[in-house]
Design a protein around this motif. Structure first.
Motif, PDB file in Angstrom:
ATOM      1  N   ILE A  71      55.812  30.425  31.953  1.00 33.78           N
ATOM      2  CA  ILE A  71      55.296  30.217  30.597  1.00 33.78           C
ATOM      3  C   ILE A  71      53.966  29.471  30.646  1.00 33.78           C
ATOM      4  CG2 ILE A  71      55.708  29.006  28.415  1.00 33.78           C
ATOM      5  CD1 ILE A  71      58.663  29.662  28.744  1.00 33.78           C
ATOM      6  N   SER A  72      53.860  28.495  31.557  1.00 39.30           N
ATOM      7  CA  SER A  72      52.626  27.729  31.690  1.00 39.30           C
ATOM      8  C   SER A  72      51.462  28.639  32.064  1.00 39.30           C
ATOM      9  CB  SER A  72      52.793  26.638  32.744  1.00 39.30           C
ATOM     10  OG  SER A  72      51.568  25.986  32.983  1.00 39.30           O
ATOM     11  N   ILE A  73      51.691  29.544  33.005  1.00 38.89           N
ATOM     12  CA  ILE A  73      50.632  30.470  33.423  1.00 38.89           C
ATOM     13  C   ILE A  73      50.271  31.413  32.278  1.00 38.89           C
ATOM     14  CG2 ILE A  73      50.098  32.375  34.988  1.00 38.89           C
ATOM     15  CD1 ILE A  73      51.825  30.908  37.091  1.00 38.89           C
ATOM     16  N   ALA A  74      51.288  31.902  31.554  1.00 37.98           N
ATOM     17  CA  ALA A  74      51.026  32.776  30.406  1.00 37.98           C
ATOM     18  C   ALA A  74      50.182  32.059  29.360  1.00 37.98           C
ATOM     19  CB  ALA A  74      52.337  33.251  29.802  1.00 37.98           C
ATOM     20  N   ASN A  75      50.487  30.798  29.092  1.00 39.26           N
ATOM     21  CA  ASN A  75      49.736  30.029  28.107  1.00 39.26           C
ATOM     22  C   ASN A  75      48.277  29.857  28.537  1.00 39.26           C
ATOM     23  OD1 ASN A  75      51.869  29.687  26.343  1.00 39.26           O
ATOM     24  ND2 ASN A  75      52.527  27.747  27.249  1.00 39.26           N
ATOM     25  N   ARG A  76      48.061  29.642  29.833  1.00 38.92           N
ATOM     26  CA  ARG A  76      46.696  29.480  30.330  1.00 38.92           C
ATOM     27  C   ARG A  76      45.909  30.781  30.186  1.00 38.92           C
ATOM     28  NH1 ARG A  76      46.297  26.053  35.853  1.00 38.92           N
ATOM     29  NH2 ARG A  76      44.108  26.378  35.313  1.00 38.92           N
ATOM     30  N   LEU A  77      46.535  31.893  30.542  1.00 41.95           N
ATOM     31  CA  LEU A  77      45.849  33.179  30.459  1.00 41.95           C
ATOM     32  C   LEU A  77      45.541  33.558  29.020  1.00 41.95           C
ATOM     33  CD1 LEU A  77      47.836  35.176  33.166  1.00 41.95           C
ATOM     34  CD2 LEU A  77      45.494  34.335  33.333  1.00 41.95           C
ATOM     35  N   ALA A  78      46.399  33.139  28.097  1.00 40.62           N
ATOM     36  CA  ALA A  78      46.203  33.491  26.685  1.00 40.62           C
ATOM     37  C   ALA A  78      44.941  32.858  26.112  1.00 40.62           C
ATOM     38  CB  ALA A  78      47.423  33.054  25.872  1.00 40.62           C
ATOM     39  N   LYS A  79      44.447  31.790  26.732  1.00 40.41           N
ATOM     40  CA  LYS A  79      43.293  31.070  26.204  1.00 40.41           C
ATOM     41  C   LYS A  79      41.957  31.632  26.684  1.00 40.41           C
ATOM     42  CE  LYS A  79      46.002  26.767  26.356  1.00 40.41           C
ATOM     43  NZ  LYS A  79      46.138  25.443  27.019  1.00 40.41           N
ATOM     44  N   ILE A  80      41.973  32.555  27.634  1.00 41.20           N
ATOM     45  CA  ILE A  80      40.745  32.980  28.293  1.00 41.20           C
ATOM     46  C   ILE A  80      40.160  34.217  27.621  1.00 41.20           C
ATOM     47  CG2 ILE A  80      39.770  33.797  30.475  1.00 41.20           C
ATOM     48  CD1 ILE A  80      41.916  32.058  31.865  1.00 41.20           C
ATOM     49  N   ASP A  81      38.856  34.165  27.354  1.00 44.72           N
ATOM     50  CA  ASP A  81      38.140  35.286  26.743  1.00 44.72           C
ATOM     51  C   ASP A  81      38.106  36.456  27.729  1.00 44.72           C
ATOM     52  OD1 ASP A  81      35.983  37.041  25.881  1.00 44.72           O
ATOM     53  OD2 ASP A  81      35.418  35.429  24.508  1.00 44.72           O
ATOM     54  N   LEU A  82      38.339  37.665  27.225  1.00 45.19           N
ATOM     55  CA  LEU A  82      38.356  38.848  28.091  1.00 45.19           C
ATOM     56  C   LEU A  82      37.024  39.045  28.809  1.00 45.19           C
ATOM     57  CD1 LEU A  82      40.238  41.450  25.851  1.00 45.19           C
ATOM     58  CD2 LEU A  82      41.133  40.165  27.803  1.00 45.19           C
ATOM     59  N   ALA A  83      35.920  38.622  28.193  1.00 40.86           N
ATOM     60  CA  ALA A  83      34.602  38.771  28.825  1.00 40.86           C
ATOM     61  C   ALA A  83      34.474  37.903  30.063  1.00 40.86           C
ATOM     62  CB  ALA A  83      33.501  38.417  27.828  1.00 40.86           C
ATOM     63  N   ASN A  84      35.350  36.926  30.217  1.00 36.67           N
ATOM     64  CA  ASN A  84      35.298  36.025  31.358  1.00 36.67           C
ATOM     65  C   ASN A  84      36.407  36.307  32.366  1.00 36.67           C
ATOM     66  OD1 ASN A  84      33.043  34.652  30.419  1.00 36.67           O
ATOM     67  ND2 ASN A  84      34.282  33.285  29.154  1.00 36.67           N
ATOM     68  N   VAL A  85      37.018  37.488  32.270  1.00 34.77           N
ATOM     69  CA  VAL A  85      37.966  37.950  33.294  1.00 34.77           C
ATOM     70  C   VAL A  85      37.215  38.973  34.143  1.00 34.77           C
ATOM     71  CG1 VAL A  85      40.169  39.079  33.750  1.00 34.77           C
ATOM     72  CG2 VAL A  85      39.926  37.565  31.763  1.00 34.77           C
ATOM     73  N   ALA A  86      36.812  38.566  35.353  1.00 31.92           N
ATOM     74  CA  ALA A  86      35.950  39.390  36.197  1.00 31.92           C
ATOM     75  C   ALA A  86      36.754  40.060  37.298  1.00 31.92           C
ATOM     76  CB  ALA A  86      34.855  38.524  36.819  1.00 31.92           C
ATOM     77  N   PHE A  87      36.499  41.349  37.500  1.00 27.25           N
ATOM     78  CA  PHE A  87      37.108  42.095  38.599  1.00 27.25           C
ATOM     79  C   PHE A  87      36.072  42.264  39.707  1.00 27.25           C
ATOM     80  CE2 PHE A  87      39.622  43.387  34.900  1.00 27.25           C
ATOM     81  CZ  PHE A  87      40.898  43.164  35.379  1.00 27.25           C
ATOM     82  N   VAL A  88      36.462  41.903  40.923  1.00 23.73           N
ATOM     83  CA  VAL A  88      35.547  41.887  42.067  1.00 23.73           C
ATOM     84  C   VAL A  88      36.218  42.568  43.245  1.00 23.73           C
ATOM     85  CG1 VAL A  88      34.349  40.396  43.729  1.00 23.73           C
ATOM     86  CG2 VAL A  88      34.460  39.727  41.310  1.00 23.73           C
ATOM     87  N   THR A  89      35.458  43.352  44.001  1.00 20.37           N
ATOM     88  CA  THR A  89      35.918  43.832  45.303  1.00 20.37           C
ATOM     89  C   THR A  89      35.219  42.991  46.355  1.00 20.37           C
ATOM     90  OG1 THR A  89      36.205  46.080  44.469  1.00 20.37           O
ATOM     91  CG2 THR A  89      36.070  45.804  46.861  1.00 20.37           C
ATOM     92  N   VAL A  90      35.995  42.426  47.284  1.00 23.24           N
ATOM     93  CA  VAL A  90      35.411  41.546  48.288  1.00 23.24           C
ATOM     94  C   VAL A  90      34.295  42.287  49.026  1.00 23.24           C
ATOM     95  CG1 VAL A  90      37.068  42.210  50.087  1.00 23.24           C
ATOM     96  CG2 VAL A  90      35.964  39.992  50.198  1.00 23.24           C
ATOM     97  N   PRO A  91      33.140  41.642  49.284  1.00 19.01           N
ATOM     98  CA  PRO A  91      32.049  42.324  49.992  1.00 19.01           C
ATOM     99  C   PRO A  91      32.508  42.860  51.351  1.00 19.01           C
ATOM    100  CG  PRO A  91      31.253  40.286  49.009  1.00 19.01           C
ATOM    101  CD  PRO A  91      32.746  40.271  48.857  1.00 19.01           C
ATOM    102  N   TYR A  92      32.204  44.123  51.631  1.00 20.91           N
ATOM    103  CA  TYR A  92      32.691  44.774  52.843  1.00 20.91           C
ATOM    104  C   TYR A  92      31.621  45.690  53.406  1.00 20.91           C
ATOM    105  CZ  TYR A  92      33.119  48.854  49.878  1.00 20.91           C
ATOM    106  OH  TYR A  92      32.818  49.886  49.028  1.00 20.91           O
ATOM    107  N   GLU A  93      31.822  46.103  54.636  1.00 18.47           N
ATOM    108  CA  GLU A  93      30.984  47.091  55.314  1.00 18.47           C
ATOM    109  C   GLU A  93      31.846  47.806  56.340  1.00 18.47           C
ATOM    110  OE1 GLU A  93      27.884  44.838  57.127  1.00 18.47           O
ATOM    111  OE2 GLU A  93      29.215  43.820  58.548  1.00 18.47           O
ATOM    112  N   ALA A  94      31.330  48.866  56.934  1.00 22.15           N
ATOM    113  CA  ALA A  94      32.094  49.622  57.923  1.00 22.15           C
ATOM    114  C   ALA A  94      32.452  48.734  59.117  1.00 22.15           C
ATOM    115  CB  ALA A  94      31.305  50.839  58.380  1.00 22.15           C
ATOM    116  N   TYR A  95      33.664  48.865  59.589  1.00 19.68           N
ATOM    117  CA  TYR A  95      34.127  48.103  60.747  1.00 19.68           C
ATOM    118  C   TYR A  95      33.419  48.617  61.995  1.00 19.68           C
ATOM    119  CZ  TYR A  95      37.458  46.213  64.207  1.00 19.68           C
ATOM    120  OH  TYR A  95      38.035  45.570  65.263  1.00 19.68           O
ATOM    121  N   VAL A  96      32.901  47.700  62.796  1.00 24.22           N
ATOM    122  CA  VAL A  96      32.059  48.101  63.928  1.00 24.22           C
ATOM    123  C   VAL A  96      32.796  48.970  64.941  1.00 24.22           C
ATOM    124  CG1 VAL A  96      30.473  46.151  63.746  1.00 24.22           C
ATOM    125  CG2 VAL A  96      32.599  45.889  65.063  1.00 24.22           C
ATOM    126  N   ALA A  97      34.109  48.774  65.078  1.00 29.23           N
ATOM    127  CA  ALA A  97      34.859  49.518  66.092  1.00 29.23           C
ATOM    128  C   ALA A  97      35.489  50.794  65.553  1.00 29.23           C
ATOM    129  CB  ALA A  97      35.953  48.621  66.699  1.00 29.23           C
TER     130      ALA A  97
END
Length: 530
Positions: free
Chosen positions: A316-342
């Motif tokens: 419930i505590s986590i749900a309450n925290r998430l309920a307060k956050i503006d959708l514009a400030n929920v960012a989706f990120v893919t960790v920076p990556y590159e082709a594996y050398v091997a």
């Protein structure tokens, strides 16, 4: 009290007829008022309300008991070296990291999705998402890790018990789940320098049931499509509401979108999550107790979670925290990556961008422009000029030849490849003989250690990187100068600086514009038949 007793005694001495007369006529004295009998409707209402309260408390207890019994748990951190829990004492405050894992196991209720040979064990991680809630509840980042990402895997204790399983310096991240979710937590902790607070492990059934509980999730594709390579996802062009098997197919398909890669699937999963978040927020689910209970019932039945999260107040505590956050400030990120050398079929972290991003997460940096209140520990780690003494740059030419000085960089930052940009900076400054001393287990504080007669060189190296004077220390076991890079300096060439890689945010939860691009090989001829 004495006076009231005397009056009562006098009243009792009056004969019965006299007392009756007093009740029928005006009362004798202003302290005596006739006791009005409560109306029947009020007594009935009082009894009813009392009954409802008693039943409500009892029902609430039963619901909590039911949810508690739904839960399946596993250890949070299975790392042999750093297996401490790390879960917060109070889930209402402080930065909070939750690792969300999706398993491809065909065990149990998932047997319909694979062969009998597939139907054993934890499986591999189909989905790996790290949700980071800022300390001041102003923003959330959701970081996706590719399933084919090659990283160091630590020695881990199996969730089922038994001898530790040996890790590897270069293993596929999604395979850590075979030892248990706590091993994936340990690997990502080591990689990022974070301390994950909780995890949630979902299987195929969880995705179906959750989408059903929400009444479907809206998605949009730019062309009618049909994936005949295993997911069997079929959608018309434009918007659709997917749930159950369709929702599962949408997040599982690896061939339907973009270039048919795992990275294209990550984009589709982020798109699905963004739409799901918008629906939950728009319908007020996180603040509506009946809806929240229904969602919690589905979640607790179909997820494996850590022991620290296995209680209703934490959820419930986590749900309450998430309920307060503006959708514009929920960012989706893919960790920076590159082709594996091997092996070009796999990927590795791209440095220094990955290290910079992880440092930004640890410092509570907003990725969307919202203000963030740094915790005291983060402020201390940042080494701001206002509270940290720094080494003054040398104003005169050094009396030594920089090119022949023995300067090494030891990476204890928990960030793969961290030494590279520091060696480049040393070389540019004239310390062309500097070398990489290798990666070692992480430490919290950066230090510049120096041996006999090397204090001036150490001071100049510290000044180059703006490392505080308090971190420059004599060590008789050192030959030359050793820069030990800790987890308090995971990016950049200036100590304490937080650099956010450009264009790191793939999308935000309020980004509802546009449709996913369908892989042309999966186009479905029109007119579309559902």
């Amino acid at each position: 009290m004495g006076r009231r007793r005397a009056e009562t005694g006098a009243a009792e001495a009056v004969s019965t007829p006299r007392r009756k007369a007093h009740r029928e006529n005006e009362p004798v004295g202003r302290h005596f008022r006739p006791r009005a009998k409560a109306p029947l409707w009020l007594r009935i209402t009082t009894i009813a309300v009392t009954a409802v309260l008693v039943l409500g408390v009892g029902a609430a207890g039963a619901l909590v008991f039911k949810l508690q019994n739904n839960v399946t748990t596993a250890p949070l951190n299975a790392g042999v070296k750093n297996g401490d829990s790390g879960q917060p004492e109070n889930a209402d405050t402080g930065a909070l990291q939750i690792l969300i894992l999706g398993t491809d196991t065909r065990d149990g209720a998932n047997s319909q999705y694979g062969s009998e040979e597939d139907s054993t064990g934890e499986g591999n991680s189909d989905v790996m998402l790290l949700m980071d809630i800022s300390a001041d509840n102003s923003h959330v980042s959701v970081t996706s890790f590719p399933r084919d990402l090659i990283v160091p895997i630590p020695d881990c204790k199996p969730a089922a018990g038994g001898d530790p399983v040996a890790g590897t310096p270069a293993g596929q991240l999604n395979a850590a789940l075979r030892v248990g979710p706590g091993c994936t937590v340990a690997a990502i902790n080591d990689m990022t320098g974070l301390t994950i607070d909780h995890f949630m492990l979902a299987d195929f059934t969880a995705v179906k049931e959750l989408s059903n509980a929400l009444g479907g999730v809206e998605v949009c594709v730019d062309h009618a499509m049909y994936d005949d390579d295993g997911s069997w996802l079929k959608l018309p062009a434009g918007k659709s509401l997917v749930q159950g098997e369709q929702a599962l197919a949408f997040v599982r398909t690896r061939h339907a979108f973009g270039d048919s890669s795992d990275l294209a699937r990550i984009k589709a999963q982020q798109y699905f999550l963004g739409s799901m978040v918008r629906k939950v927020k728009s319908e007020g689910t996180l603040t509506n107790l009946p809806k929240l209970y229904n969602l919690a019932d589905v979640v607790t039945k179909n997820l494996t979670i850590d022991e620290g999260l296995a209680n209703i107040p934490s959820m419930i505590s986590i749900a309450n925290r998430l309920a307060k956050i503006d959708l514009a400030n929920v960012a989706f990120v893919t960790v920076p990556y590159e082709a594996y050398v091997a092996d070009n079929a796999r990927v590795q972290l791209k440095e220094p961008e990955a290290g910079q991003y992880f440092a930004a997460l640890r410092q509570g940096t907003s990725l969307t422009g919202a203000p963030a209140t740094a915790s005291p520990s983060a402020a201390a780690a940042s080494g701001t000029p206002s509270d940290t003494a720094t080494v003054a740059p040398t104003t005169e030419a050094p009396v030594y030849d920089k090119a022949i000085q023995q300067v090494s960089v030891t990476n204890a930052s928990a960030v793969v490849g961290r030494s590279i940009e520091l060696l480049q900076a040393l070389s540019t400054a004239g310390f062309t003989g500097a070398w990489q001393a290798g990666d070692v287990p992480s430490v919290n504080e950066t230090q510049v250690l120096y041996g006999a007669d090397m204090g001036d060189v150490a001071a100049d190296v510290a000044a180059l990187f703006k490392i505080p004077a308090t971190a420059v220390k004599s060590d008789p076991t050192i030959t030359g100068v050793s820069v030990v890079v800790g987890t308090d300096w995971a990016s950049g060439t200036a100590f304490g600086a937080v650099v956010v890689p450009p264009d790191i945010v793939a999308s935000t939860a309020d980004d509802s514009a546009g449709c996913l691009t369908v892989n042309p090989l999966k186009y479905y001829p029109t007119p579309f038949v559902q």
